[in-house]
Design an enzyme around this catalytic site. Structure first.
Site, short mmCIF file in Angstrom:
data_model
loop_
_atom_site.label_atom_id
_atom_site.label_comp_id
_atom_site.label_asym_id
_atom_site.label_seq_id
_atom_site.Cartn_x
_atom_site.Cartn_y
_atom_site.Cartn_z
N GLU A 1 -5.96 -28.62 -29.53
CA GLU A 1 -6.26 -28.74 -28.12
C GLU A 1 -7.80 -29.16 -27.88
OE1 GLU A 1 -4.20 -24.72 -26.43
OE2 GLU A 1 -5.92 -24.55 -27.80
N LYS B 1 -10.99 -20.27 -27.72
CA LYS B 1 -9.22 -20.54 -27.70
C LYS B 1 -8.88 -20.64 -28.84
CE LYS B 1 -8.10 -24.17 -25.33
NZ LYS B 1 -6.86 -23.47 -25.19
N GLY B 2 -7.54 -20.32 -28.94
CA GLY B 2 -6.85 -20.61 -30.43
C GLY B 2 -6.00 -19.36 -30.50
N GLY C 1 0.35 -22.30 -24.28
CA GLY C 1 0.02 -20.94 -24.17
C GLY C 1 0.82 -20.57 -22.70
N ASP D 1 -5.71 -26.56 -19.70
CA ASP D 1 -5.62 -25.68 -20.88
C ASP D 1 -5.85 -24.36 -20.69
OD1 ASP D 1 -4.34 -24.93 -23.34
OD2 ASP D 1 -5.34 -26.60 -24.46
N GLY D 2 -5.32 -23.21 -21.36
CA GLY D 2 -5.67 -21.88 -21.17
C GLY D 2 -6.68 -21.67 -22.09
N LYS E 1 -10.27 -12.27 -18.51
CA LYS E 1 -10.71 -13.04 -19.53
C LYS E 1 -12.12 -13.56 -19.34
CE LYS E 1 -6.15 -14.77 -20.86
NZ LYS E 1 -5.31 -16.16 -21.18
N THR F 1 -0.26 -19.60 -19.89
CA THR F 1 -0.74 -20.02 -18.35
C THR F 1 -0.43 -21.50 -18.11
OG1 THR F 1 -2.66 -18.34 -18.88
CG2 THR F 1 -2.89 -19.94 -17.00
C1 A5P Z 1 -3.53 -21.54 -27.83
O1 A5P Z 1 -3.95 -21.79 -29.19
C2 A5P Z 1 -4.49 -21.13 -26.86
O2 A5P Z 1 -5.70 -21.63 -27.08
C3 A5P Z 1 -4.26 -20.77 -25.65
O3 A5P Z 1 -4.28 -21.87 -24.77
C4 A5P Z 1 -4.94 -19.48 -25.08
O4 A5P Z 1 -4.55 -18.57 -26.07
C5 A5P Z 1 -4.24 -19.02 -23.86
O5 A5P Z 1 -3.03 -18.49 -24.01
P1 A5P Z 1 -2.38 -17.62 -22.72
O6 A5P Z 1 -2.53 -18.59 -21.58
O7 A5P Z 1 -1.11 -17.54 -23.24
O8 A5P Z 1 -3.35 -16.35 -22.49
#
Ligand code: A5P
Length: 237
Positions: free
Chosen positions: A115, A106-107, A39, A93-94, A133, A41
């Protein structure tokens, strides 16, 4: 444009994402095996780790997707896999949404199965978000990675759980999104999710769902605020 795409394109908050990404990269120490999330972030964390690797930091990254694999290669981060390094020291992770109890959805980028495997293999799982968020009660749609042959069955099971299932469609490809594992994604809207643990259990019990996007094992959530200050939410107890 689908609702899901709108969510992902309209909220950019680049400076907050950069601030949390860089501070998460600072948690990494020499010799660590690092889970590299997916993602926009986490991309800042990967870039920042790449700078530190160029300055001599000795780490190996476990990518959670083709996206993070490519970014890690671009930034010179040596890669490994769970087959070679089954224990990850820190996964970064984001997330799409987080509540005060550190329940995470997530996802949004369709990478949540990989993830989740890497987060579950980690001694420490750090989630990075901007303030938009963080909510009292989760209400984001829950992404489900679904075996293609189980699509209709999964939609039925989601409706039985009072959810509204939508097959996620691709943007620069005709037809549905296909995950890195070759599956479909169903985004399931449950409205307000008052009991994420219960919903997580129910979704885990749905035949044909490979993995759902509710994560209950975050150790810390780094929240980037508009003034670029960072608040750290920690798991209680
Ligand atoms: C990937 O499938 C997601 O879990 C990302 O980690 C989540 O959507 C966060 O994405 P951004 O950092 O782009 O908002």
């Amino acid at each position: 444009m689908s609702i899901q795409m709108k969510d992902r394109t309209e909220k950019s908050n680049t400076s907050e994402k950069k601030a949390v990404g860089e501070s998460a990269a600072d948690l990494v120490r020499d010799k660590m095996v690092v889970g590299l999330g997916t993602g926009s972030t986490t991309a800042f964390a990967i870039e920042s780790l790449g700078h530190r690797v160029k300055q001599g930091l000795d780490i190996r990254g476990v990518p959670t997707s083709y996206q993070s694999q490519m970014l890690a290669i671009e930034h010179g981060i040596p890669l490994t896999s769970l087959a070679q390094d089954p224990v990850v020291d820190i996964a970064i992770d984001g997330a799409d949404q987080v509540d005060a109890n550190l329940c995470v959805i997530k996802g949004g980028g369709a990478a949540h199965t990989n993830e989740k495997i890497i987060a579950a293999s980690a001694r420490r799982f750090v989630v990075l978000v901007d303030l938009t968020k963080v909510v009292e009660v989760l209400d984001h749609y829950v992404p489900l990675e679904v075996m293609p042959q189980a699509l209709e069955l999964v939609k039925c099971q989601v409706r039985e759980l009072k959810g509204k299932p939508v097959l996620r469609m691709a943007v620069h490809k005709d037809g549905p999104v296909i995950t890195d594992n070759g599956n479909f994604v169903v985004d399931a809207d449950f409205g307000k999710i008052n009991d994420p643990e219960q919903l997580a259990r129910e979704l885990s019990g749905c035949t044909g769902v490979v993995e759902h996007g509710i994560f209950l094992n975050a150790n810390e959530v780094y929240v980037g605020k508009p003034d670029c200050e960072i608040e750290i939410l920690k798991r209680k107890g």
